[in-house]
Design a protein around this motif. Structure first.
Motif, PDB file in Angstrom:
ATOM      1  N   ALA A  11       0.832  -1.205   0.000  1.00  0.00           N
ATOM      2  CA  ALA A  11       0.000   0.000   0.000  1.00  0.00           C
ATOM      3  C   ALA A  11       0.871   1.260   0.000  1.00  0.00           C
ATOM      4  O   ALA A  11       0.581   2.234  -0.720  1.00  0.00           O
ATOM      5  N   LEU A  12       1.945   1.237   0.788  1.00  0.00           N
ATOM      6  CA  LEU A  12       2.841   2.393   0.851  1.00  0.00           C
ATOM      7  C   LEU A  12       3.540   2.622  -0.492  1.00  0.00           C
ATOM      8  O   LEU A  12       3.524   3.734  -1.042  1.00  0.00           O
ATOM      9  N   ALA A  13       4.145   1.543  -1.013  1.00  0.00           N
ATOM     10  CA  ALA A  13       4.905   1.691  -2.261  1.00  0.00           C
ATOM     11  C   ALA A  13       4.000   2.035  -3.434  1.00  0.00           C
ATOM     12  O   ALA A  13       4.306   2.947  -4.228  1.00  0.00           O
ATOM     13  N   HIS A  14       2.873   1.330  -3.559  1.00  0.00           N
ATOM     14  CA  HIS A  14       1.965   1.612  -4.672  1.00  0.00           C
ATOM     15  C   HIS A  14       1.446   3.042  -4.612  1.00  0.00           C
ATOM     16  O   HIS A  14       1.404   3.751  -5.624  1.00  0.00           O
ATOM     17  N   GLY A  15       1.037   3.459  -3.420  1.00  0.00           N
ATOM     18  CA  GLY A  15       0.477   4.799  -3.276  1.00  0.00           C
ATOM     19  C   GLY A  15       1.497   5.885  -3.588  1.00  0.00           C
ATOM     20  O   GLY A  15       1.217   6.830  -4.337  1.00  0.00           O
ATOM     21  N   LEU A  16       2.710   5.755  -3.016  1.00  0.00           N
ATOM     22  CA  LEU A  16       3.730   6.775  -3.238  1.00  0.00           C
ATOM     23  C   LEU A  16       4.184   6.820  -4.694  1.00  0.00           C
ATOM     24  O   LEU A  16       4.362   7.898  -5.274  1.00  0.00           O
ATOM     25  N   ILE A  17       4.387   5.650  -5.292  1.00  0.00           N
ATOM     26  CA  ILE A  17       4.901   5.624  -6.658  1.00  0.00           C
ATOM     27  C   ILE A  17       3.853   6.141  -7.648  1.00  0.00           C
ATOM     28  O   ILE A  17       4.163   6.925  -8.557  1.00  0.00           O
ATOM     29  N   ILE A  18       2.591   5.736  -7.486  1.00  0.00           N
ATOM     30  CA  ILE A  18       1.546   6.247  -8.391  1.00  0.00           C
ATOM     31  C   ILE A  18       1.374   7.754  -8.198  1.00  0.00           C
ATOM     32  O   ILE A  18       1.215   8.495  -9.179  1.00  0.00           O
ATOM     33  N   TYR A  19       1.431   8.196  -6.961  1.00  0.00           N
ATOM     34  CA  TYR A  19       1.346   9.632  -6.697  1.00  0.00           C
ATOM     35  C   TYR A  19       2.505  10.377  -7.368  1.00  0.00           C
ATOM     36  O   TYR A  19       2.316  11.400  -8.036  1.00  0.00           O
ATOM     37  N   ALA A  20       3.729   9.840  -7.207  1.00  0.00           N
ATOM     38  CA  ALA A  20       4.904  10.493  -7.789  1.00  0.00           C
ATOM     39  C   ALA A  20       4.823  10.502  -9.314  1.00  0.00           C
ATOM     40  O   ALA A  20       5.084  11.533  -9.958  1.00  0.00           O
ATOM     41  N   LEU A  21       4.487   9.363  -9.906  1.00  0.00           N
ATOM     42  CA  LEU A  21       4.415   9.294 -11.364  1.00  0.00           C
ATOM     43  C   LEU A  21       3.321  10.212 -11.916  1.00  0.00           C
ATOM     44  O   LEU A  21       3.492  10.821 -12.979  1.00  0.00           O
ATOM     45  N   THR A  22       2.197  10.305 -11.200  1.00  0.00           N
ATOM     46  CA  THR A  22       1.122  11.195 -11.650  1.00  0.00           C
ATOM     47  C   THR A  22       1.553  12.651 -11.590  1.00  0.00           C
ATOM     48  O   THR A  22       1.331  13.421 -12.536  1.00  0.00           O
ATOM     49  N   ARG A  23       2.191  13.020 -10.483  1.00  0.00           N
ATOM     50  CA  ARG A  23       2.666  14.401 -10.355  1.00  0.00           C
ATOM     51  C   ARG A  23       3.713  14.714 -11.405  1.00  0.00           C
ATOM     52  O   ARG A  23       3.720  15.805 -12.011  1.00  0.00           O
ATOM     53  N   LEU A  24       4.622  13.774 -11.653  1.00  0.00           N
ATOM     54  CA  LEU A  24       5.653  13.987 -12.662  1.00  0.00           C
ATOM     55  C   LEU A  24       5.045  14.071 -14.061  1.00  0.00           C
ATOM     56  O   LEU A  24       5.477  14.880 -14.893  1.00  0.00           O
TER      57      LEU A  24
END
Length: 628
Positions: free
Chosen positions: A142-155
């Motif tokens: 949950a931590l990794a998926h949430g952070l990575i999707i958030y980061a990729l979306t922002r980028l």
């Protein structure tokens, strides 16, 4: 050297011409292609480890996540998508998707507290026996998926916005440069021109001082350039790196270390074996974090050959360990291969590593068998694609910001060149005329004529002051007929008779160019043609020829041709003429007399517009009679 003639250092940036135009080669891929990377990562996260088919609730959860993340559908995300994901989260097995949506949609600082709550719930809802490893694995996913999707979306959002507005920075910096140039010109020349007007009003007793002020201003036009404005300074390269990527890279790799260590302990690995496996796990994951750190495009990690070799050795060693295959580390190594190596080598190498995982899992007697091999291989692919996608998007954001900076620098350099040309070509004429009128006022014994010369100097100063204040804007547009009349007046005052033949070319663009060329030609007669008695201006269809019988300028022979320099004035004119496809020629007359030094008398300056320009329709030209 012209004060404004020395411009910002030229920058060679792949994909950009010297005029600041972009050929698209350095703009990066289209936003749609970047969005594909984001969608692939989201699809990879939607598959549960060890499960071939997703849960039914995972499908709408996946679709909602794509709607939430893609730039094209970003306007649709909001409270309704978040509420729907909250309802689906317990049955979808994808709490990380909900965590990413919380970070993207909730704008207050409470979003991080809500994200932490989603991570905790992800551990409680994780499939398994409820042991330490299953809970930590659920929380970690949950931590990794949430952070990575958030980061990729922002980028992805940032990349799309920067690419769409890549010319906005150039426009803003050009405006700042114009404001800076306006202040500098006003301080350097505006005060002098205002002083000329004041001195002209004091009569002949101030004529000598007026002449000195005009000549000093003309010299300042040729002095050293002013420093660039602070608004044009380059942004340090480190500031271009998105700050978002660094903490997320660290957090996701730490999460995998913790979950991996818990897996080893729950699997009964202790003692020396635990130490060896834990060290290998920490090294492979640590090297992956090192390879994933944000860097400028094209910059490889230091000692990449050694770090990548060590990572591959350890990952493949664990894969062949006697306790059974542990293929996830190969996924990290494959991600590093994609990040570090060139694409033509990286993709075949990553595919080979993935195939090696499949073969190893199938041939080993203690392997998971054909049914278990598919999710293992899928897990390797997801890990590789996720971390490669994070590094790729970070580099693309860096690249498009770098492209914006290059566009802005080139646009500012182009604007400085334009201002330099206008200052030299437009103000040089006025200052020369003012100095001439001041000298005439000093020498003329007739008070009435001397006062007339001073009035003319004041009028020239007022006109030059207006030109000065127009230059930092969109530039001054000269009127050809007015320039002919002004040339007749100024040259006549200097004892040079002006003869004009032909018809004014009043086509759009040609008139302003001819007016600028005529002004510079008259300036050259005043400055560089001593002894001139006449100046002839001849207009033709797309042509202008200015000839005088004064002593030819002492340019070296290599400059007395169609491509030579001949000083800032001729160089500026050549740039203007060539910009519209024309040709400028400047040289002494071939049949003019020579003095004792071999220097000739008589000089010709001519321009010929290209066939494309000459073929444009134009209003009827007005005939011009020779003045006087």
């Amino acid at each position: 050297m012209n004060w404004w003639g020395k411009v910002c250092p030229r920058r060679s940036a792949r994909g950009f011409g010297e005029d600041g135009s972009s050929d698209g080669s350095d703009d990066g891929p289209a936003p749609a292609i970047v969005s594909v990377v984001l969608v692939v990562v989201i699809l990879g996260f939607s598959f549960e480890p060890g499960v071939l088919l997703p849960r039914p609730a995972a499908v709408p959860m996946l679709l909602l996540q794509i709607v939430t993340c893609l730039p094209a559908t970003r306007r649709l995300r909001g409270g309704w998508t978040l509420a729907a994901q909250i309802l689906l989260a317990p049955w979808s097995g994808l709490p990380g998707f909900l965590g990413a949506s919380v970070l993207l949609i909730v704008e207050q600082r409470v979003r991080w507290a809500l994200f932490a709550a989603v991570v905790l719930v992800g551990g409680l809802l994780a499939p398994g026996d409820g042991g330490l490893h299953s809970v930590l694995n659920g929380m970690g996913n949950a931590l990794a998926h949430g952070l990575i999707i958030y980061a990729l979306t922002r980028l992805t959002d940032l990349y799309t916005e920067l690419r769409a507005t890549r010319h906005a920075l150039a426009r803003a910096r050009v405006v700042a440069e114009r404001e800076h140039a306006g202040r500098m010109l006003e301080a350097a020349l505006g005060t002098a021109l205002a002083e000329v007007i004041r001195l002209a009003g004091q009569g002949t007793r101030a004529a000598a001082e007026l002449t000195a002020v005009a000549r000093a201003a003309a010299e300042r036009v040729r002095a050293a350039p002013p420093p660039p404005s602070a608004d044009v300074a380059d942004v340090p390269a480190r500031a271009l790196t998105p700050r978002l990527a660094w903490p997320i890279v660290v957090a996701t790799h730490l999460e995998y270390l913790v979950v991996g260590a818990a897996f080893l302990l729950e699997d009964g690995v202790t003692g020396v074996r635990f130490g060896v496996y834990a060290a290998a796990l920490a090294t492979v994951v640590g090297l992956q974090a090192y390879h994933s750190l944000p860097r400028a495009p094209g910059v490889r990690p230091r000692f990449a050959a050694w770090t990548l070799g060590a990572q591959l050795t350890l990952a493949l060693g664990v894969l062949a360990a006697p306790d059974g295959p542990y293929p996830q580390l190969v996924g990290f190594a494959a991600a590093s291969v994609l990040i570090v190596l060139p694409g033509r080598v990286a993709w075949p190498a990553a595919a080979a590593l993935t195939a090696l995982v499949a073969v190893t899992a199938l041939v080993r007697t203690d392997g998971p068998g054909a049914r278990g091999t598919v999710p293992l291989v899928l897990d390797v692919v997801v890990i590789a694609v996720v971390f490669y996608g994070l590094a790729l998007l970070t580099a693309l954001v860096h690249q498009v910001r770098e492209a914006r900076g290059a566009l802005a620098a080139l646009a500012v350099a182009r604007e400085r060149r334009r201002i330099a040309r206008d200052v030299h070509d437009l103000l040089g004429y006025g200052l020369s005329g003012i100095a001439l009128k001041g000298e005439l006022a000093v020498r003329d014994p007739d008070p009435e004529r001397a006062a007339g010369h001073l009035a003319d100097a004041a009028a020239l100063a007022g006109r030059a002051l207006a030109d000065l204040r127009d230059i930092p804007g969109e530039g001054t547009r000269l009127d050809l007929r007015e320039e002919v009349d002004s040339a007749d007046e100024v040259l006549g005052a200097a004892g040079v008779r002006l003869r004009v033949h032909g018809e004014l070319d009043s086509r759009d663009g040609a008139e302003a160019l001819f007016a600028t060329v005529l002004r510079e030609a008259v300036t050259n007669v005043l400055r560089h043609a001593p002894g001139a008695r006449w100046c002839e201006v001849k207009f033709g269809s797309g042509t202008l020829r200015v000839t005088n019988d004064g002593r030819a300028p002492g340019f070296p022979a290599r400059e007395e041709n169609t491509t030579g320099g001949g000083g800032n004035g001729l160089r500026n004119l050549r740039e203007r003429v060539e910009a519209v496809g024309g040709v400028l020629e400047a040289a002494p007359t071939a049949d003019g007399p020579r003095d004792g030094s071999g220097r000739g008398h008589g000089y010709i300056l001519s321009i010929r517009l290209g066939s494309a320009s000459a073929s444009r329709p134009a209003p009827a030209a007005a005939p011009v009679s020779a003045p006087g």
